[in-house]
Design a protein around this motif. Structure first.
Motif, mmCIF file in Angstrom:
data_model
loop_
_atom_site.group_PDB
_atom_site.id
_atom_site.type_symbol
_atom_site.label_atom_id
_atom_site.label_comp_id
_atom_site.label_asym_id
_atom_site.label_seq_id
_atom_site.Cartn_x
_atom_site.Cartn_y
_atom_site.Cartn_z
ATOM 1 N N LYS A 49 0.831 -1.210 0.000
ATOM 2 C CA LYS A 49 0.000 0.000 0.000
ATOM 3 C C LYS A 49 0.866 1.261 0.000
ATOM 4 O O LYS A 49 0.568 2.218 -0.716
ATOM 5 C CB LYS A 49 -0.929 0.009 1.215
ATOM 6 N N VAL A 50 1.913 1.260 0.823
ATOM 7 C CA VAL A 50 2.824 2.416 0.874
ATOM 8 C C VAL A 50 3.482 2.605 -0.480
ATOM 9 O O VAL A 50 3.530 3.722 -1.016
ATOM 10 C CB VAL A 50 3.884 2.239 1.986
ATOM 11 N N THR A 51 3.972 1.533 -1.053
ATOM 12 C CA THR A 51 4.652 1.606 -2.351
ATOM 13 C C THR A 51 3.719 2.148 -3.424
ATOM 14 O O THR A 51 4.092 3.046 -4.192
ATOM 15 C CB THR A 51 5.195 0.218 -2.738
ATOM 16 N N LYS A 52 2.520 1.640 -3.469
ATOM 17 C CA LYS A 52 1.550 2.087 -4.481
ATOM 18 C C LYS A 52 1.207 3.563 -4.300
ATOM 19 O O LYS A 52 1.148 4.323 -5.272
ATOM 20 C CB LYS A 52 0.287 1.219 -4.396
ATOM 21 N N PHE A 98 12.318 7.075 -2.674
ATOM 22 C CA PHE A 98 11.573 5.896 -3.133
ATOM 23 C C PHE A 98 12.505 4.715 -3.397
ATOM 24 O O PHE A 98 12.195 3.581 -3.025
ATOM 25 C CB PHE A 98 10.765 6.251 -4.384
ATOM 26 N N ARG A 99 13.649 4.991 -4.019
ATOM 27 C CA ARG A 99 14.612 3.911 -4.264
ATOM 28 C C ARG A 99 15.125 3.338 -2.949
ATOM 29 O O ARG A 99 15.258 2.120 -2.801
ATOM 30 C CB ARG A 99 15.774 4.397 -5.132
ATOM 31 N N SER A 103 14.597 -0.547 -1.615
ATOM 32 C CA SER A 103 15.725 -1.442 -1.327
ATOM 33 C C SER A 103 15.794 -1.845 0.157
ATOM 34 O O SER A 103 16.185 -2.965 0.462
ATOM 35 C CB SER A 103 17.046 -0.821 -1.767
ATOM 36 N N SER A 104 15.409 -0.948 1.062
ATOM 37 C CA SER A 104 15.600 -1.237 2.489
ATOM 38 C C SER A 104 14.318 -1.513 3.262
ATOM 39 O O SER A 104 14.347 -2.158 4.298
ATOM 40 C CB SER A 104 16.301 -0.052 3.159
ATOM 41 N N LYS A 105 13.204 -0.995 2.774
ATOM 42 C CA LYS A 105 11.906 -1.042 3.450
ATOM 43 C C LYS A 105 11.972 -0.348 4.815
ATOM 44 O O LYS A 105 11.156 -0.605 5.704
ATOM 45 C CB LYS A 105 11.376 -2.471 3.617
ATOM 46 N N ILE A 107 11.121 2.665 6.968
ATOM 47 C CA ILE A 107 10.033 3.618 6.852
ATOM 48 C C ILE A 107 10.458 5.038 7.219
ATOM 49 O O ILE A 107 9.862 6.006 6.746
ATOM 50 C CB ILE A 107 8.827 3.149 7.690
ATOM 51 N N GLU A 108 11.487 5.186 8.006
ATOM 52 C CA GLU A 108 11.884 6.506 8.502
ATOM 53 C C GLU A 108 12.099 7.543 7.404
ATOM 54 O O GLU A 108 11.617 8.664 7.535
ATOM 55 C CB GLU A 108 13.130 6.391 9.394
ATOM 56 N N PRO A 109 12.796 7.243 6.311
ATOM 57 C CA PRO A 109 12.971 8.273 5.274
ATOM 58 C C PRO A 109 11.646 8.756 4.676
ATOM 59 O O PRO A 109 11.556 9.907 4.237
ATOM 60 C CB PRO A 109 13.807 7.569 4.207
ATOM 61 N N LEU A 110 10.636 7.891 4.660
ATOM 62 C CA LEU A 110 9.337 8.314 4.146
ATOM 63 C C LEU A 110 8.679 9.272 5.115
ATOM 64 O O LEU A 110 7.966 10.168 4.737
ATOM 65 C CB LEU A 110 8.421 7.121 3.900
#
Length: 110
Positions: A49-52, A98-99, A103-105, A107-110
């Motif tokens: 869901k996050v990715t989409k 996004f990259r 690659s890491s999943k 969540i903090e950078p998001l």
């Protein structure tokens, strides 16, 4: 939960841009909710869901900037090159985040 309150969003002189900004805010707020959901329950489903939603935001931003740049060219907006550069920097940052997410999943950078 609202990260950004649409009611307090500054308005610009061009109504079509206000509409685009409201769409941005809705997508960003939806993404924020999904990020919180993933933080609380990091499943494959919440990850997808996050990715989409992030991809939707990125695509919307590309369209947003393209429309704005076309209008700036049409109106011969003097600081167009500088503002276009800001758009390019923003898209590069969004792509980088996004990259990293893909690659890491993490969540903090998001």
């Amino acid at each position: 939960m609202k990260l950004i309150d649409i009611e307090n969003l500054p308005q610009v002189a061009m109504e079509f841009m206000n509409d685009v900004h409201e769409e941005d805010v809705k997508i960003i707020n939806d993404l924020y909710d999904l990020v919180l959901e993933y933080e609380n329950n990091p499943t494959d489903e919440s990850e997808a869901k996050v990715t989409k939603k992030y991809q939707e935001w990125f695509n919307h931003t590309v369209d947003h900037f393209r429309g704005e740049e076309e209008k700036m060219i049409e109106l011969k907006f003097p600081p167009y090159p500088m503002h276009k550069g800001e758009h390019e920097q923003a898209l590069e940052k969004m792509d980088s985040v996004f990259r990293e997410w893909n690659s890491s999943k993490e969540i903090e950078p998001l």
